[in-house]
Enzyme design. Sequence first.
Site, mmCIF file in Angstrom:
data_model
loop_
_atom_site.group_PDB
_atom_site.id
_atom_site.type_symbol
_atom_site.label_atom_id
_atom_site.label_comp_id
_atom_site.label_asym_id
_atom_site.label_seq_id
_atom_site.Cartn_x
_atom_site.Cartn_y
_atom_site.Cartn_z
ATOM 1 C CB CYS A 2 5.413 0.659 -3.262
ATOM 2 S SG CYS A 2 6.077 -1.124 -2.724
ATOM 3 N NE ARG A 27 0.364 4.047 -3.913
ATOM 4 C CZ ARG A 27 -0.521 3.601 -4.568
ATOM 5 N NH1 ARG A 27 -1.885 3.987 -4.549
ATOM 6 N NH2 ARG A 27 -0.267 2.525 -5.525
ATOM 7 C CD1 TRP A 81 3.036 -2.870 3.520
ATOM 8 C CD2 TRP A 81 2.155 -4.004 1.770
ATOM 9 N NE1 TRP A 81 2.112 -3.926 3.811
ATOM 10 C CE2 TRP A 81 1.819 -4.508 2.683
ATOM 11 C CE3 TRP A 81 1.934 -4.572 0.425
ATOM 12 C CZ2 TRP A 81 0.978 -5.758 2.653
ATOM 13 C CZ3 TRP A 81 1.215 -5.456 0.363
ATOM 14 C CH2 TRP A 81 0.715 -6.407 1.567
ATOM 15 C CG ASN A 107 3.242 0.098 -6.656
ATOM 16 O OD1 ASN A 107 3.149 -0.921 -5.897
ATOM 17 N ND2 ASN A 107 1.872 0.733 -6.951
ATOM 18 C CD GLU A 487 -16.121 -2.421 7.621
ATOM 19 O OE1 GLU A 487 -15.793 -3.552 7.261
ATOM 20 O OE2 GLU A 487 -15.426 -1.378 7.729
ATOM 21 C CE LYS A 491 -12.542 -0.013 9.110
ATOM 22 N NZ LYS A 491 -13.095 -0.757 7.950
ATOM 23 C CD GLU A 494 -8.974 -2.057 8.852
ATOM 24 O OE1 GLU A 494 -8.009 -2.177 8.055
ATOM 25 O OE2 GLU A 494 -10.143 -1.650 8.723
ATOM 26 C CG HIS A 510 -24.686 -23.519 16.270
ATOM 27 N ND1 HIS A 510 -25.569 -24.492 16.392
ATOM 28 C CD2 HIS A 510 -25.618 -22.339 16.116
ATOM 29 C CE1 HIS A 510 -26.773 -24.520 16.134
ATOM 30 N NE2 HIS A 510 -26.783 -23.021 15.939
ATOM 31 C CE LYS A 609 -7.825 3.835 1.877
ATOM 32 N NZ LYS A 609 -8.868 3.350 2.906
HETATM 33 C C1 AGP Z 1 -10.409 -1.816 5.071
HETATM 34 O O1 AGP Z 1 -10.550 -1.094 6.375
HETATM 35 C C2 AGP Z 1 -9.110 -2.578 4.782
HETATM 36 N N1 AGP Z 1 -8.127 -1.257 4.695
HETATM 37 C C3 AGP Z 1 -9.107 -3.486 3.817
HETATM 38 O O2 AGP Z 1 -9.769 -4.456 4.078
HETATM 39 C C4 AGP Z 1 -9.660 -3.086 2.319
HETATM 40 O O3 AGP Z 1 -11.197 -2.788 2.578
HETATM 41 C C5 AGP Z 1 -9.488 -4.040 1.316
HETATM 42 O O4 AGP Z 1 -7.999 -4.094 1.428
HETATM 43 C C6 AGP Z 1 -9.974 -3.674 0.025
HETATM 44 O O5 AGP Z 1 -9.395 -2.391 -0.400
HETATM 45 P P1 AGP Z 1 -10.241 -1.771 -1.756
HETATM 46 O O6 AGP Z 1 -11.606 -1.364 -1.313
HETATM 47 O O7 AGP Z 1 -9.326 -0.714 -2.260
HETATM 48 O O8 AGP Z 1 -10.199 -2.834 -3.041
#
Ligand code: AGP
Length: 614
Positions: A2, A27, A81, A107, A487, A491, A494, A510, A609
Amino acid sequence: MCGIIGYIGNRQAVPILVDGLKKLEYRGYDSSGVGIIPSSDEGVVVKADIRKTHGKIQNLQDLIRTKPLPQSSLGVSHTRWATHGAPNRVNAHPHADCSGRILVVHNGIIENYEQLTQALCKKGHKIISETDTEIISHLIEDAYRGNLLAAVVKAIRQLKGAFALGIISSDHPDMLIAARVGSPLIIGLGKGENFIASDVPAILDYTKRIIYLKDRQLAVLKEDGVRVYNFEGKSIRVKADKVSFKVDAVQKQGFAHFMLKEIHEQPEVLQRMIKTRLKGNKVILDGLNLNERQLKSVNKVFAVACGTAYHAGLVGKYVIEKLTGIPVSVDAASEFRYRNPIVDKKTLIIAISQSGETADTLAAVREAKTKGAKVVSICNVVGSSLVRESDGVLYTHAGPEIGVASTKAYIAQIAMLCLLALKMSSLKKFVKEKTRKKILKDLKHIPTLYRDILRNKADIARIAKKNSHFGCFLFLGRNINFPSALEGALKLKEISYIPAEGYAAGEMKHGPIALIDEYRAVVCIAPRSSVYEKMISNMQEIRARKGKIIAIATQGDEAIKTHANHVIYVPPTDELLTPLLVALPLQLIAYYIAVQLGCDVDQPRNLAKSVTVE
Ligand code: AGP
């Protein structure tokens, strides 16, 4: 996770509290609220006043516009959040005690809130929300005998778990109290005003003088000054830092989304890192806090991280093993912490985290330290919890990353891992010096290559939009670009909510190949490399089953066009550095598809975030 803000000073509090929330919206944004102590004549006690609502902060702004709060120069605000209790108005912060005179924003997570709730209810307190936060205001009320600081100390010493708190009371209109364990909290020092916030962007418009409150510290903020104490109530001296980045660093600077801005910042981020971390061919790792003897004695490396940072760690595995011969394990931090990993004092733990506040990564680091390992963190947030718990830190200095989908932090993490590998390699003399020099030369050239790719983004946008109707995506890569496939899939899923899976291309036969038909899009990461031919074979298998292929290939590779429906080119570079390059088209594919689908790119649903809870 939060966002919290507090203000005490000589200006109207509400605009500052709400504007600051907007800068913390990344956040968490499922409900929000503001609470103030109305201004009154000396000695007149006026009850606190609150406005709170579910949904985004825009809803809160609309509420305050229709139902204004009274004049006030003392208040707290919060964007949520949800961890405990639905994201609705009752559960939104601030939370008040029975008397309505004490307000709390929080928070973190209070792990023993059920027991505390039962004890408070037995004493006759009325708890009206489902949150783990509300009990804090009742604990303070229960302990209050006229001294707010003493009551707060007594209350927070009963709490187990993580908390960053902002506390105000009608009986003490001259003070704002803050406290933290395990969740970030900063203090902003102004002229005739002082602030608390979860993160710097929230108060950067007003001050650049910051105190990073440490765990088990609390602060009493007044209009004319700040005192910091430990949990035993003893006053302690702390120094203020000066924040380096500028206000506009947290604005969009004309881009449609923070994510797009941050994608475009990647050349500069890498340029800055190379400039500060390379002197000729010598790698400078200030902050590593390991001398050459310690670094040479490392015989095993664990990278621990979550999400995108985990994928960076996977890339780092290939680079470090290839350049140093040291075995590298990469664990999702949430797994590492529960599997009793084989770690000893010759193990180097590399904890990778953009925010430095990810609960699982912090817990993994604590687990490793109990086993005697040295911990170096690769982190983007100065003074974050992870940094304070590490033996050394390699800051990526990528600037604030506001978009929930991590982009510039990811490539900065990979680049930092490459620099660390090159440093260790020069000590171990595991590869020829000319190999190191070639990689360094190519690394220095990556920012230019990024600009080349960005000049071609309209093509990438066209291909992305043309494929945005697919209901499912596979991302395939081999060797060092297997993590790139993971990755790319993360991307896309999400920010567009399209089911997407990253896979080692060799694994297709497989099982996953059963998915392939004309209704699936497959992104094949196939730059010139030691496994290029293998990737072409996989593409042929997919084409034979009518799968639609978007290939990411090396400029000049005309042959690949016969195996793909679309080709996105990246310039040539050393194979070890290809994940840095392919990351950019993968980010742009995800971005343009999400925009095409009208998704909330910077604040995707259900996400935050930084996940500061387990
Ligand atoms: C990445 O695009 C995501 N938002 C998420 O997977 C993020 O990488 C993960 O929560 C780790 O966050 P951090 O790097 O702040 O530890």
